[in-house]
Each structure stands twice: as structure tokens, then as C-alpha cells.
Design an enzyme around this catalytic site. Structure first.
Site, PDB file in Angstrom:
ATOM      1  N   PHE A  11       8.285 -12.061 -54.635  1.00 57.18           N
ATOM      2  CA  PHE A  11       9.561 -12.783 -54.669  1.00 57.18           C
ATOM      3  C   PHE A  11       9.367 -14.300 -54.520  1.00 57.18           C
ATOM      4  O   PHE A  11       9.671 -15.075 -55.445  1.00 57.18           O
ATOM      5  CB  PHE A  11      10.454 -12.206 -53.556  1.00 57.18           C
ATOM      6  CG  PHE A  11      11.624 -13.034 -53.160  1.00 57.18           C
ATOM      7  CD1 PHE A  11      12.528 -13.512 -54.100  1.00 57.18           C
ATOM      8  CD2 PHE A  11      11.850 -13.316 -51.815  1.00 57.18           C
ATOM      9  CE1 PHE A  11      13.631 -14.267 -53.713  1.00 57.18           C
ATOM     10  CE2 PHE A  11      12.952 -14.064 -51.421  1.00 57.18           C
ATOM     11  CZ  PHE A  11      13.837 -14.548 -52.369  1.00 57.18           C
ATOM     12  N   THR A 124       6.149 -17.073 -41.190  1.00 49.93           N
ATOM     13  CA  THR A 124       7.538 -16.704 -40.965  1.00 49.93           C
ATOM     14  C   THR A 124       8.017 -17.071 -39.560  1.00 49.93           C
ATOM     15  O   THR A 124       7.216 -17.101 -38.618  1.00 49.93           O
ATOM     16  CB  THR A 124       7.686 -15.175 -41.160  1.00 49.93           C
ATOM     17  OG1 THR A 124       8.935 -14.740 -40.639  1.00 49.93           O
ATOM     18  CG2 THR A 124       6.603 -14.408 -40.427  1.00 49.93           C
ATOM     19  N   ASP A 125       9.330 -17.277 -39.439  1.00 47.99           N
ATOM     20  CA  ASP A 125       9.921 -17.531 -38.117  1.00 47.99           C
ATOM     21  C   ASP A 125       9.855 -16.296 -37.207  1.00 47.99           C
ATOM     22  O   ASP A 125      10.059 -16.392 -36.006  1.00 47.99           O
ATOM     23  CB  ASP A 125      11.375 -18.014 -38.244  1.00 47.99           C
ATOM     24  CG  ASP A 125      12.324 -16.997 -38.875  1.00 47.99           C
ATOM     25  OD1 ASP A 125      11.858 -15.928 -39.317  1.00 47.99           O
ATOM     26  OD2 ASP A 125      13.546 -17.283 -38.935  1.00 47.99           O
ATOM     27  N   GLU A 126       9.556 -15.125 -37.805  1.00 45.93           N
ATOM     28  CA  GLU A 126       9.549 -13.892 -37.007  1.00 45.93           C
ATOM     29  C   GLU A 126       8.443 -13.894 -35.956  1.00 45.93           C
ATOM     30  O   GLU A 126       8.484 -13.113 -35.005  1.00 45.93           O
ATOM     31  CB  GLU A 126       9.418 -12.666 -37.914  1.00 45.93           C
ATOM     32  CG  GLU A 126      10.521 -12.626 -38.939  1.00 45.93           C
ATOM     33  CD  GLU A 126      10.742 -11.260 -39.571  1.00 45.93           C
ATOM     34  OE1 GLU A 126      10.314 -10.248 -38.998  1.00 45.93           O
ATOM     35  OE2 GLU A 126      11.363 -11.227 -40.640  1.00 45.93           O
ATOM     36  N   TYR A 149       4.668  -6.042 -38.617  1.00 47.32           N
ATOM     37  CA  TYR A 149       4.688  -7.132 -39.603  1.00 47.32           C
ATOM     38  C   TYR A 149       4.553  -8.496 -38.919  1.00 47.32           C
ATOM     39  O   TYR A 149       3.656  -9.284 -39.244  1.00 47.32           O
ATOM     40  CB  TYR A 149       5.979  -7.088 -40.439  1.00 47.32           C
ATOM     41  CG  TYR A 149       6.223  -8.377 -41.201  1.00 47.32           C
ATOM     42  CD1 TYR A 149       5.392  -8.762 -42.253  1.00 47.32           C
ATOM     43  CD2 TYR A 149       7.268  -9.237 -40.838  1.00 47.32           C
ATOM     44  CE1 TYR A 149       5.593  -9.960 -42.926  1.00 47.32           C
ATOM     45  CE2 TYR A 149       7.482 -10.430 -41.515  1.00 47.32           C
ATOM     46  CZ  TYR A 149       6.637 -10.794 -42.555  1.00 47.32           C
ATOM     47  OH  TYR A 149       6.831 -11.988 -43.209  1.00 47.32           O
ATOM     48  N   LYS A 153       1.493 -11.321 -38.915  1.00 46.59           N
ATOM     49  CA  LYS A 153       1.655 -12.714 -39.364  1.00 46.59           C
ATOM     50  C   LYS A 153       1.226 -13.673 -38.238  1.00 46.59           C
ATOM     51  O   LYS A 153       0.555 -14.672 -38.491  1.00 46.59           O
ATOM     52  CB  LYS A 153       3.103 -13.002 -39.783  1.00 46.59           C
ATOM     53  CG  LYS A 153       3.571 -12.255 -41.027  1.00 46.59           C
ATOM     54  CD  LYS A 153       2.784 -12.567 -42.294  1.00 46.59           C
ATOM     55  CE  LYS A 153       3.049 -13.941 -42.844  1.00 46.59           C
ATOM     56  NZ  LYS A 153       2.444 -14.095 -44.210  1.00 46.59           N
TER      57      LYS A 153
HETATM   58  P1  NAD Z   1       6.879  -9.890 -51.510  1.00 45.80           P
HETATM   59  O1  NAD Z   1       6.687  -8.610 -50.759  1.00 45.80           O
HETATM   60  O2  NAD Z   1       8.026 -10.044 -52.421  1.00 45.80           O
HETATM   61  O3  NAD Z   1       5.559 -10.198 -52.365  1.00 45.80           O
HETATM   62  C1  NAD Z   1       4.278 -10.040 -51.855  1.00 45.80           C
HETATM   63  C2  NAD Z   1       3.290 -10.209 -53.010  1.00 45.80           C
HETATM   64  O4  NAD Z   1       1.970 -10.109 -52.475  1.00 45.80           O
HETATM   65  C3  NAD Z   1       3.429  -9.136 -54.087  1.00 45.80           C
HETATM   66  O5  NAD Z   1       3.344  -9.708 -55.363  1.00 45.80           O
HETATM   67  C4  NAD Z   1       2.242  -8.223 -53.820  1.00 45.80           C
HETATM   68  O6  NAD Z   1       1.772  -7.552 -54.981  1.00 45.80           O
HETATM   69  C5  NAD Z   1       1.222  -9.207 -53.286  1.00 45.80           C
HETATM   70  N1  NAD Z   1       0.205  -8.557 -52.428  1.00 45.80           N
HETATM   71  C6  NAD Z   1       0.431  -7.700 -51.402  1.00 45.80           C
HETATM   72  N2  NAD Z   1      -0.736  -7.303 -50.875  1.00 45.80           N
HETATM   73  C7  NAD Z   1      -1.711  -7.940 -51.577  1.00 45.80           C
HETATM   74  C8  NAD Z   1      -3.135  -7.958 -51.499  1.00 45.80           C
HETATM   75  N3  NAD Z   1      -3.778  -7.208 -50.591  1.00 45.80           N
HETATM   76  N4  NAD Z   1      -3.820  -8.742 -52.350  1.00 45.80           N
HETATM   77  C9  NAD Z   1      -3.173  -9.489 -53.275  1.00 45.80           C
HETATM   78  N5  NAD Z   1      -1.835  -9.498 -53.420  1.00 45.80           N
HETATM   79  C10 NAD Z   1      -1.117  -8.740 -52.569  1.00 45.80           C
HETATM   80  O7  NAD Z   1       6.858 -11.011 -50.376  1.00 45.80           O
HETATM   81  P2  NAD Z   1       7.714 -12.356 -50.270  1.00 45.80           P
HETATM   82  O8  NAD Z   1       9.028 -12.034 -49.689  1.00 45.80           O
HETATM   83  O9  NAD Z   1       7.626 -13.089 -51.541  1.00 45.80           O
HETATM   84  O10 NAD Z   1       6.877 -13.131 -49.159  1.00 45.80           O
HETATM   85  C11 NAD Z   1       5.797 -13.979 -49.509  1.00 45.80           C
HETATM   86  C12 NAD Z   1       5.202 -14.601 -48.253  1.00 45.80           C
HETATM   87  O11 NAD Z   1       6.212 -15.328 -47.567  1.00 45.80           O
HETATM   88  C13 NAD Z   1       4.659 -13.582 -47.250  1.00 45.80           C
HETATM   89  O12 NAD Z   1       3.467 -14.090 -46.692  1.00 45.80           O
HETATM   90  C14 NAD Z   1       5.746 -13.487 -46.203  1.00 45.80           C
HETATM   91  O13 NAD Z   1       5.207 -13.126 -44.936  1.00 45.80           O
HETATM   92  C15 NAD Z   1       6.277 -14.904 -46.210  1.00 45.80           C
HETATM   93  N6  NAD Z   1       7.694 -15.054 -45.793  1.00 45.80           N
HETATM   94  C16 NAD Z   1       8.660 -14.293 -46.388  1.00 45.80           C
HETATM   95  C17 NAD Z   1       9.995 -14.479 -46.019  1.00 45.80           C
HETATM   96  C18 NAD Z   1      11.118 -13.688 -46.661  1.00 45.80           C
HETATM   97  O14 NAD Z   1      12.264 -13.830 -46.229  1.00 45.80           O
HETATM   98  N7  NAD Z   1      10.856 -12.891 -47.672  1.00 45.80           N
HETATM   99  C19 NAD Z   1      10.320 -15.425 -45.038  1.00 45.80           C
HETATM  100  C20 NAD Z   1       9.296 -16.180 -44.462  1.00 45.80           C
HETATM  101  C21 NAD Z   1       7.981 -15.999 -44.857  1.00 45.80           C
HETATM  102  P1  TYD Z   2      15.373  -7.902 -43.470  1.00 47.04           P
HETATM  103  O1  TYD Z   2      15.887  -8.399 -44.768  1.00 47.04           O
HETATM  104  O2  TYD Z   2      14.539  -6.657 -43.440  1.00 47.04           O
HETATM  105  O3  TYD Z   2      14.593  -9.127 -42.823  1.00 47.04           O
HETATM  106  P2  TYD Z   2      13.986  -9.303 -41.323  1.00 47.04           P
HETATM  107  O4  TYD Z   2      12.544  -9.453 -41.607  1.00 47.04           O
HETATM  108  O5  TYD Z   2      14.649 -10.509 -40.795  1.00 47.04           O
HETATM  109  O6  TYD Z   2      14.275  -8.120 -40.495  1.00 47.04           O
HETATM  110  O7  TYD Z   2      16.602  -7.678 -42.513  1.00 47.04           O
HETATM  111  C1  TYD Z   2      17.496  -8.742 -42.194  1.00 47.04           C
HETATM  112  C2  TYD Z   2      18.478  -8.220 -41.181  1.00 47.04           C
HETATM  113  O8  TYD Z   2      19.286  -7.206 -41.814  1.00 47.04           O
HETATM  114  C3  TYD Z   2      17.835  -7.529 -39.989  1.00 47.04           C
HETATM  115  O9  TYD Z   2      18.619  -7.802 -38.829  1.00 47.04           O
HETATM  116  C4  TYD Z   2      17.916  -6.056 -40.332  1.00 47.04           C
HETATM  117  C5  TYD Z   2      19.203  -5.956 -41.129  1.00 47.04           C
HETATM  118  N1  TYD Z   2      19.239  -4.871 -42.134  1.00 47.04           N
HETATM  119  C6  TYD Z   2      20.276  -3.944 -42.125  1.00 47.04           C
HETATM  120  O10 TYD Z   2      21.197  -3.997 -41.286  1.00 47.04           O
HETATM  121  N2  TYD Z   2      20.282  -2.958 -43.067  1.00 47.04           N
HETATM  122  C7  TYD Z   2      19.305  -2.836 -43.999  1.00 47.04           C
HETATM  123  O11 TYD Z   2      19.351  -1.882 -44.828  1.00 47.04           O
HETATM  124  C8  TYD Z   2      18.249  -3.803 -44.022  1.00 47.04           C
HETATM  125  C9  TYD Z   2      17.154  -3.740 -45.041  1.00 47.04           C
HETATM  126  C10 TYD Z   2      18.260  -4.817 -43.063  1.00 47.04           C
END
Ligand code: NAD
Ligand code: TYD
Length: 336
Positions: A11, A124-126, A149, A153
């Protein structure tokens, strides 16, 4: 400039690759394993460019990563690849540890051995855990992760920073809040609720729905990473927040109103184990040092995101087939 992006078919990684390809003249090499979350459809608009190359591979594969870094000699590595979903990390922690911890280690080693001049570790902020209001985590806050998770991180952040302290490797760590926007796999809150609402299916709200998250539009996040890549100081951490804290139920009410769907779709289900109540970030440092601030307000970004999912129903149908069905069944079947 040539950059090696990991996880660029996911993503946020794919949004970053599209942005870099559109707005710079850089070469991009994208290393991605193509797990359930990786999707080359997300990169259709860049795949034919001579400046872009896709390499399928696992960041935990030492030989493959070492060879790729040695061969491409990137000016920077921007490391997105991760198992990124809390619920999946609860059901099955093994791949989370393998990719997020071991994979990050392999990449750091390859960067060190090949003297890569810049390494951005996307986190991540998590990692700060749940915070009582009105506290906002600064980069100096202690790490108190709750899920496999977020613990993975936090571990990878500390490992990355240790490479600066020990080896003087020019590592920077970014910690963003919850992202949303087009191309997000419909397992996280916003895309799952949009995809379900558009098909008139129930919206599963964990617990009381009053958990708070800070929402950041994905392109804002990508611009924040670019700002840190450009101006961030080696060995430093930069929070990247959206400045928009909302309880989950508020997000869902807004989403239903924008999608023109009824509140009756809301279904309260069993809570997530170890569910963090509130995340909140201070992004004062990145603003002060790079001038970055989020531009897309939540209502605009959410409306744009809903429109994207409405216009891309075939994309949703494709990613929801196969593996996703098994996951949905496992995660939600015994929640109601
Ligand atoms: P995502 O799950 O959409 O995508 C992860 C990608 O990594 C995929 O394309 C997957 O194929 C690839 N991948 C997974 N394991 C792999 C491996 N072993 N080798 C090579 N490629 C691999 O994730 P995202 O939501 O785009 O998140 C990207 C980064 O941002 C992550 O490090 C996540 O921790 C961080 N992040 C995400 C969020 C969020 O809200 N989604 C917020 C803060 C930080
Ligand atoms: P999520 O998108 O999984 O992110 P985070 O890593 O912050 O947990 O979830 C965001 C918030 O939404 C979290 O409080 C969990 C809640 N949630 C639901 O209530 N229902 C759902 O089906 C999902 C996926 C998340």
C-alpha cells in the site's frame, strides 16, 4: 540518484514508488516478495518506465539481498517491506518476526557491507503503545509495544538505530500514524469498512469502537519520507502524524455518510486481544527540521478514498479472492 525500495508493491510502498517516479528523475529498484499484501497492479503506471525495475525476493534471504544491494549500489534504501497487520500478527506471529526482525537485519547488513550512503527505516507510532489523553508521543518517548506486530517494529527500529551508533551507518527512522488512501489492502479499518459498506455487508467494530487513532493520508506520509530522506539527520527518529485523532466510531460514521450507506450496517464484535486504546503523535520535529506538514484533511482524503474504491471494484474483488477469504473467516468468524 538510484534508490532501492523494499515492499514497493504494498500500500504505502507503491504510493511512494508512484510519487518518486512521477516527481523525480530517480531510478527505482523495487524488491518485494509479493505476499498476500503485495500487488503489481498497484504499479501498472510505472512498470514500463526504463527508470523502474521490479525484483521479486524476500528481504530475509541473505544471499539474494546481498547480491541485489552489491549489484545495484543504491544511493539510498527506503525500507517499507513488512508484515504490517496487527490482527494477522495475533493469529500468526511467525512471518512477522521473520520479515520485520530478521528481514530488517539482513537488509541492514547488506547496506553496511556495501556502504549504502542512506537508509530510511519506515516504522510506526504503534511502537509507543497506548497513551493516555492528552499525551502525544515525541521521538524521545519510551517504546511500549503491545502486539507481535508493534513489538517486531520496535525491535527493528532499535536494531536500525544500533547500526548508526555502532557502525556509523547513516540510518534514519520514521514513525507514522495510521495511513489510509487508495490501494490499501481491505484488512485495515478504513478500506475494510469501505469495501464492506459498498457491498452492504456488516461493518465489524471491535469492542466499544472508542479506540483512538491519528489518521494520515498516504501521499502525505510519502512526502514526509521524502523530506526525511532529503533532510533527516543520520541516527535520528522522525514522527510523521496526520494531526487528526478520531475514535473509530467517528471514522465509521463519516465513512457511512460519505458513502450514502445506513448506520444499521455497524455490527459490534468481540474486541482484539491487547487492543491499544489510543495512539497520538507529536510531529513537531519533522516540521521544525524539514518543513513537512500534512496537507490532505481527513474529510477530503476519506471522500477521495471512497471514490477510488467505488471506481476500482474489480481491484477489490481480485484482492479479496483466494487467501483473503480464509483470513476473513479466521479473524471474524468467532468474533460475532
Ligand atoms: P502492506 O502490508 O500493504 O505491504 C507490505 C509489502 O511488503 C507488500 O508488498 C509485501 O509483499 C511486502 N513484503 C512483505 N514481506 C516481505 C519480505 N519478507 N520480503 C520482501 N517484501 C515483503 O504494508 P503497508 O501498509 O504499505 O506498510 C508499509 C510499511 O509502513 C511497513 O513497514 C509498516 O510497518 C509501515 N507503516 C504502516 C502504516 C499503515 O497505516 N499501514 C503506518 C505506519 C507505518
Ligand atoms: P487497523 O486498521 O488494524 O490499524 P491498527 O494497526 O491501528 O490497529 O485498526 C484501526 C483501528 O480499528 C483499531 O482500533 C482496530 C479497529 N478495527 C475494528 O474495529 N474493526 C476491524 O475490522 C478492524 C480491521 C479494525
Amino acid at each position: 540518484m538510484k534508490i532501492l525500495v523494499t515492499g514497493g508493491a504494498g500500500f504505502i510502498g507503491s504510493a511512494f514508488v508512484r510519487l518518486v517516479m512521477a516527481e523525480t528523475g530517480w531510478e527505482v529498484v523495487n524488491l518485494d516478495k509479493l505476499t498476500y499484501a503485495g500487488n503489481l497492479e498497484n504499479l501498472a503506471e510505472v512498470e514500463s518506465s526504463g527508470r523502474y525495475r521490479f525484483v521479486q525476493g524476500d528481504i530475509a534471504d541473505q544471499a539474494a539481498v546481498g547480491a541485489l544491494v552489491a549489484e545495484t549500489k543504491p544511493d539510498a534504501i527506503v525500507h517499507f517491506a513488512a508484515e504490517s497487520h496487527v490482527d494477522r500478527s495475533i493469529i500468526s506471529p511467525e512471518p512477522v518476526i521473520q520479515t520485520n526482525l530478521l528481514g530488517t537485519f539482513r537488509l541492514l547488513e547488506a547496506a553496511r557491507l556495501n556502504n549504502v550512503p542512506r537508509f530510511v527505516h519506515v516504522s510506526t507510532d504503534e511502537v509507543y503503545g497506548s497513551l493516555p489523553a492528552p499525551e502525544e508521543a515525541t521521538e524521545k518517548f519510551p517504546l511500549q509495544p503491545s502486539s507481535p506486530y508493534s513489538a517486531s517494529k520496535a525491535g527493528s527500529d532499535m536494531l536500525a538505530l544500533s547500526y548508526f551508533v555502532t557502525f556509523r551507518m547513516p540510518v534514519v527512522v520514521t514513525r507514522a500514524s495510521n495511513n489510509y488512501g487508495p490501494y490499501q489492502f481491505p484488512e485495515k479499518l478504513i478500506p475494510l469498512m469501505i469495501a464492506n459498506a459498498l457491498e452492504d455487508r456488516p461493518l465489524p467494530v471491535y469492542g466499544d469502537g472508542m479506540q483512538i487513532r491519528d489518521w494520515l493520508y498516504v501521499d502525505d506520509h510519502c512526502r514526509g519520507i521524502l523530506a526525511v530522506l532529503d533532510k533527516g539527520r543520520a541516527g535520528e527518529i522522525y514522527n510523521i502524524g496526520g494531526n487528526r485523532s478520531l475514535p473509530n466510531l467517528d471514522v465509521i460514521h463519516k465513512l457511512l455518510a460519505l458513502a450514502g450507506k445506513p448506520e444499521s450496517l455497524i455490527q459490534y464484535v468481540k474486541d482484539r486481544p491487547g487492543h491499544d486504546r489510543r495512539y497520538a503523535l507529536s510531529s513537531e520535529k519533522i516540521l521544525r527540521e524539514t518543513g513537512w506538514r500534512p496537507k490532505v484533511d481527513f474529510e477530503t482524503g476519506l471522500a477521495r478514498t471512497i471514490e477510488w474504491y467505488r471506481a476500482n471494484a474489480p481491484w477489490v474483488a481480485r484482492v479479496r479472492s483466494g487467501e483473503y477469504r480464509n483470513y476473513y473467516e479466521r479473524n471474524y468468524a468467532n468474533r460475532v
